[in-house]
Write a protein that holds these residues in place. Structure first.
Motif, PDB file in Angstrom:
ATOM      1  N   THR A 408       0.852  -1.187   0.000  1.00  0.00           N
ATOM      2  CA  THR A 408       0.000   0.000   0.000  1.00  0.00           C
ATOM      3  C   THR A 408       0.885   1.233   0.000  1.00  0.00           C
ATOM      4  O   THR A 408       2.020   1.204   0.482  1.00  0.00           O
ATOM      5  CB  THR A 408      -0.926   0.029   1.222  1.00  0.00           C
ATOM      6  N   THR A 409       0.340   2.318  -0.533  1.00  0.00           N
ATOM      7  CA  THR A 409       1.126   3.536  -0.668  1.00  0.00           C
ATOM      8  C   THR A 409       1.186   4.305   0.639  1.00  0.00           C
ATOM      9  O   THR A 409       0.159   4.495   1.309  1.00  0.00           O
ATOM     10  CB  THR A 409       0.527   4.432  -1.762  1.00  0.00           C
ATOM     11  N   LEU A 410       2.374   4.756   1.025  1.00  0.00           N
ATOM     12  CA  LEU A 410       2.526   5.635   2.179  1.00  0.00           C
ATOM     13  C   LEU A 410       2.141   7.057   1.783  1.00  0.00           C
ATOM     14  O   LEU A 410       2.276   7.461   0.617  1.00  0.00           O
ATOM     15  CB  LEU A 410       3.973   5.616   2.680  1.00  0.00           C
ATOM     16  N   ALA A 411       1.694   7.824   2.774  1.00  0.00           N
ATOM     17  CA  ALA A 411       1.303   9.208   2.515  1.00  0.00           C
ATOM     18  C   ALA A 411       2.506  10.035   2.087  1.00  0.00           C
ATOM     19  O   ALA A 411       3.617   9.862   2.605  1.00  0.00           O
ATOM     20  CB  ALA A 411       0.662   9.814   3.755  1.00  0.00           C
ATOM     21  N   GLU A 412       2.273  10.952   1.134  1.00  0.00           N
ATOM     22  CA  GLU A 412       3.342  11.833   0.667  1.00  0.00           C
ATOM     23  C   GLU A 412       3.418  13.117   1.474  1.00  0.00           C
ATOM     24  O   GLU A 412       4.464  13.779   1.496  1.00  0.00           O
ATOM     25  CB  GLU A 412       3.142  12.166  -0.812  1.00  0.00           C
ATOM     26  N   GLY A 413       2.325  13.498   2.115  1.00  0.00           N
ATOM     27  CA  GLY A 413       2.321  14.674   2.984  1.00  0.00           C
ATOM     28  C   GLY A 413       2.643  15.972   2.284  1.00  0.00           C
ATOM     29  O   GLY A 413       3.205  16.883   2.894  1.00  0.00           O
ATOM     30  N   GLY A 414       2.325  16.074   0.988  1.00  0.00           N
ATOM     31  CA  GLY A 414       2.600  17.301   0.261  1.00  0.00           C
ATOM     32  C   GLY A 414       4.025  17.431  -0.233  1.00  0.00           C
ATOM     33  O   GLY A 414       4.397  18.467  -0.800  1.00  0.00           O
ATOM     34  N   PHE A 415       4.856  16.394  -0.038  1.00  0.00           N
ATOM     35  CA  PHE A 415       6.254  16.480  -0.450  1.00  0.00           C
ATOM     36  C   PHE A 415       6.482  15.980  -1.873  1.00  0.00           C
ATOM     37  O   PHE A 415       7.610  15.998  -2.366  1.00  0.00           O
ATOM     38  CB  PHE A 415       7.141  15.679   0.507  1.00  0.00           C
ATOM     39  N   GLY A 416       5.445  15.496  -2.531  1.00  0.00           N
ATOM     40  CA  GLY A 416       5.620  14.976  -3.876  1.00  0.00           C
ATOM     41  C   GLY A 416       6.148  13.556  -3.834  1.00  0.00           C
ATOM     42  O   GLY A 416       5.710  12.729  -3.019  1.00  0.00           O
ATOM     43  N   ARG A 417       7.094  13.240  -4.675  1.00  0.00           N
ATOM     44  CA  ARG A 417       7.642  11.885  -4.727  1.00  0.00           C
ATOM     45  C   ARG A 417       8.515  11.631  -3.500  1.00  0.00           C
ATOM     46  O   ARG A 417       9.391  12.430  -3.168  1.00  0.00           O
ATOM     47  CB  ARG A 417       8.455  11.691  -5.999  1.00  0.00           C
ATOM     48  N   VAL A 418       8.264  10.526  -2.838  1.00  0.00           N
ATOM     49  CA  VAL A 418       9.001  10.181  -1.621  1.00  0.00           C
ATOM     50  C   VAL A 418       9.472   8.732  -1.700  1.00  0.00           C
ATOM     51  O   VAL A 418       8.923   7.918  -2.451  1.00  0.00           O
ATOM     52  CB  VAL A 418       8.145  10.386  -0.343  1.00  0.00           C
TER      53      VAL A 418
END
Length: 709
Positions: A408-418
């Protein structure tokens, strides 16, 4: 002194052991079982179990800083030469491939070299004398060397001996120059081997059938090279590719070993008529990627454009390849259950995240879910896994709840690609943003949380996080104008990153709960502990321990009388000792000794002294220090002079104190010199030197810095 709680943690950086021998290897001898010995880089003695695809393993060096293995018999006994920190190269003997070497006797010679050993334990080589090289034989590993007959030859070296006692070597003839020699027995005069018109020749090895290998030359630019004598009376014939190879040893089956001069690699001929090939070698470079609490480490090695997944069972053992299972695989982390995760590629799966159930299991793919490309970067003890995945050009940080779950995808929190790189047992995850402009390290408090940036501190170019342990310690890399790219460690998620030593250009990628850190380039950083070792006395016993002395009156210890005459010998003042305890520690540093000194006799006023200190492990010296031409001493204890002595501590091998080993300090004195044993003034004799210790005002002692091995 003991480390204060609020001080920054210090680290000892070193390289993990790796399979040696990628460049500059030479094979010197082969026994009837096909075991081969030689050297890598001039200082690492090696043993190949056979000519198969397995790379060599290093032999033990014991108290020597390096070694060359030159001969091996059918029982696996090995001879060669060791190297000392003082520049010596004594002849040495290994009783087997797992034993530490012991010095051979040099007898009456200034120096000796051991070249070969037969099955009866006879060893041949040469000794250095005023007249030049002298061929010698040791009748056993405990015997002194004696000269072999020289006949009409000079500057003779014995290079090989078979089980019948036949010996070959090289020497000099006034009429023909450098010649290959043969002794029918240790008591026979040497005779020149047939050279068939060549102007010089060397014989290097002989087997039990009397077959001999060596090299010949017609002079500068002429033909010659690797040659073979079918018997001591035969005309030599060229081995295959003679100009690019040099033979050193031959087995009873005709297997010949030596050196490829073009590539700088150990080589072998399967037979005197066979084509030479290179012996298997180690790695061009290695990386360490993950470490668990047992000290097991995973990573990869590179050899001739091939990547090989590696497993180190501990930080002192050479790695072994992990099962590949049909994948081109790189392991990236290991948990305390021995589960390993990483990435791999096969034609059937494409790029895929992998898991090894154990270091002996073949890897299997993790579920890809909706992604086409996956890689797993970390696994915790619950089997939770983090990594990266993509469906094409876009990538994401992902989380597997267990090895059978889809990512599952982790949250990016507004940082874009992580990217996610590390996870601990509390579920905290670390990683970084994907940016070509500036690094930003990230922390997810839980797999469902949004990431927050980690402090960058003085890293003006930013930071990336790659590993986190259960204590919240985080490792990664930073970038700044002052430091460039450097490995860093955060003591906690709220702390500032600190630069790790000796790692410029690399990345710290994994850490365990003991605070041990591993990184690219197969570097390991061990947290160190500095502890005081004060001098105490209990009755007649002299002791070392970490307890600062509290006595109001100092104890004292005197040396015997010292005289500059007769070589100005050192006189021992005393030896203080302590047992290391129940856990193993590696000695990584020594602080200066502080000793309070005074005169033993009032008539010695004006005398000058040297003070010597030796640190010992179980009676063997591991470091020394000296202070020269100490002046101004008096008989009054109140005026005792605090004299520091710095230790020379540059070990070439790890110094491990195991449980119940003994650490000792021996202090000695002599008449004062300038450090080169020339008299520095004052008296040429004295009743002795007095050392004061074991008092609050005279806390004589030094400090040891250690790390977990």
């Amino acid at each position: 002194m003991a480390q204060a709680a609020d001080e920054a943690q210090n680290y000892h950086a070193s390289s993990l052991p790796t399979l040696p021998g990628y460049n500059n290897t030479q094979a010197y001898a082969v026994n009837a079982s096909g075991q081969i010995v030689g050297v890598s880089g001039g200082f690492t003695a090696l043993m190949w179990g056979s000519t198969s695809a397995d790379p060599p393993t290093p032999l033990q060096t014991g108290s020597f800083s390096g070694a060359i293995a030159r001969g091996i018999n059918a029982s696996g006994q090995i001879v060669g030469n060791g190297f000392t920190d003082a520049g010596g190269s004594p002849a040495i003997f290994w009783s087997n491939s797992l034993a530490a070497p012991t010095p051979l006797s040099r007898g009456v010679f200034d120096d000796v070299e051991a070249q070969d050993i037969n099955s009866t334990g006879q060893i041949v080589g040469w000794g250095l004398s005023e007249a030049g090289d002298v061929a010698v034989i040791w009748q056993s590993p405990t015997a002194a060397p004696s000269p072999l007959p020289s006949g009409v030859f000079s500057f003779i070296e014995a290079r090989g001996i078979n089980d019948a006692g036949q010996i070959v070597g090289t020497g000099h003839s006034e009429s023909t120059g450098s010649v290959a020699l043969y002794w029918a027995s240790p008591t026979a005069d040497p005779v020149q081997l047939v050279s068939d018109g060549f102007i010089s020749a060397n014989a290097e090895g002989i087997n039990d059938s009397g077959q001999i290998v060596g090299s010949v030359s017609t002079g500068f630019g002429g033909d010659g090279g690797a040659f073979f004598w079918a018997s001591p009376t035969a005309t030599p014939t060229a081995l295959a590719d003679p100009t690019h190879n040099q033979p050193f040893g031959i087995s009873d089956s005709g297997l010949i070993v030596g050196h490829n001069t073009n590539h700088g690699r150990a080589a072998y001929w399967p037979s005197p008529s066979g084509t030479p090939a290179e012996l298997p070698v180690g790695f061009e470079s290695t990386n360490a990627r993950g470490i668990n609490d047992s000290g097991q480490i995973v990573g990869e090695g590179f050899k001739q454009s091939t990547t090989i997944a590696l497993f180190w069972p501990n930080a002192r053992t050479v790695p072994t390849p992990l099962p590949a299972g049909g994948f081109a695989a790189i392991p990236l982390d290991i948990n305390n259950a021995g589960q390993i995760v990483g990435k791999g590629f096969s034609s059937a799966t494409g790029p895929v995240a992998l898991i090894w159930a154990s270091p002996t299991s073949a890897p299997t793919p993790l579920p890809k879910g909706s992604f086409s490309v996956t890689e797993a970067t970390a696994i915790n003890d619950s089997g939770q896994i983090v990594g990266s995945a993509s469906t094409g050009t876009d990538g994401a940080a992902v989380f597997w709840a267990n090895p059978s779950a889809s990512p599952t995808t982790l949250a990016e929190g507004g940082f874009g690609r992580v990217r996610a790189h590390g996870i601990n047992n509390a579920g905290q995850i670390v990683g970084h943003i994907v940016s070509s402009v500036r690094f930003v390290a990230l922390l997810w408090e839980t797999p469902s949380a949004s990431p927050t940036p980690l402090p960058a501190g003085s890293m003006s170019g930013g930071v990336e996080a790659y590993g986190i342990n259960d204590l919240g310690q985080i490792v990664g890399r930073g970038s700044s104008r002052n430091f460039g790219l450097v490995p860093v460690v955060w003591a906690s998620p709220t702390g500032v990153p600190l630069v790790l030593p000796l790692g410029s250009g690399t990345i710290a990628v994994g850490n365990n709960n003991a605070g041990v850190i591993v990184g690219l380039g197969a570097i390991i950083w061990r947290p160190t502990q500095t502890t005081a070792a004060f001098l105490h006395a209990q009755g007649t016993s002299l002791l070392l321990n970490a307890n600062a002395p509290t006595n109001t009156t100092a104890r004292s210890r005197d040396s015997d009388a010292v005289q500059f005459a007769k070589g100005n010998p050192w006189k021992t003042i005393g030896t203080w000792s302590q047992s290391v305890g129940s856990s193993s520690r590696m000695l990584t540093g020594l602080g200066d000794l502080h000793a309070w000194l005074g005169l033993k006799d009032k008539g010695d006023k004006g005398a000058r002294f040297d003070l010597g200190a030796e640190v010992l492990k179980n009676g063997d010296v591991v470091s020394t220090g000296e202070s020269y031409c100490i002046d101004g001493l008096t008989l009054n204890p109140a005026d005792a002079l605090d004299t520091p002595v710095a230790f020379n501590f540059f070990p070439t091998n790890d110094i491990i104190f195991n449980a119940n080993d003994t650490l000792s300090l021996r202090i000695s004195t002599r008449i004062g010199t300038f450090g080169d044993n020339t008299f520095c003034g004052g008296h040429k004799g004295a009743a002795g030197l007095r050392l004061y210790f074991d008092a609050a005002s005279r806390p004589a002692g030094f400090a040891t810095t250690t790390a977990a091995p």
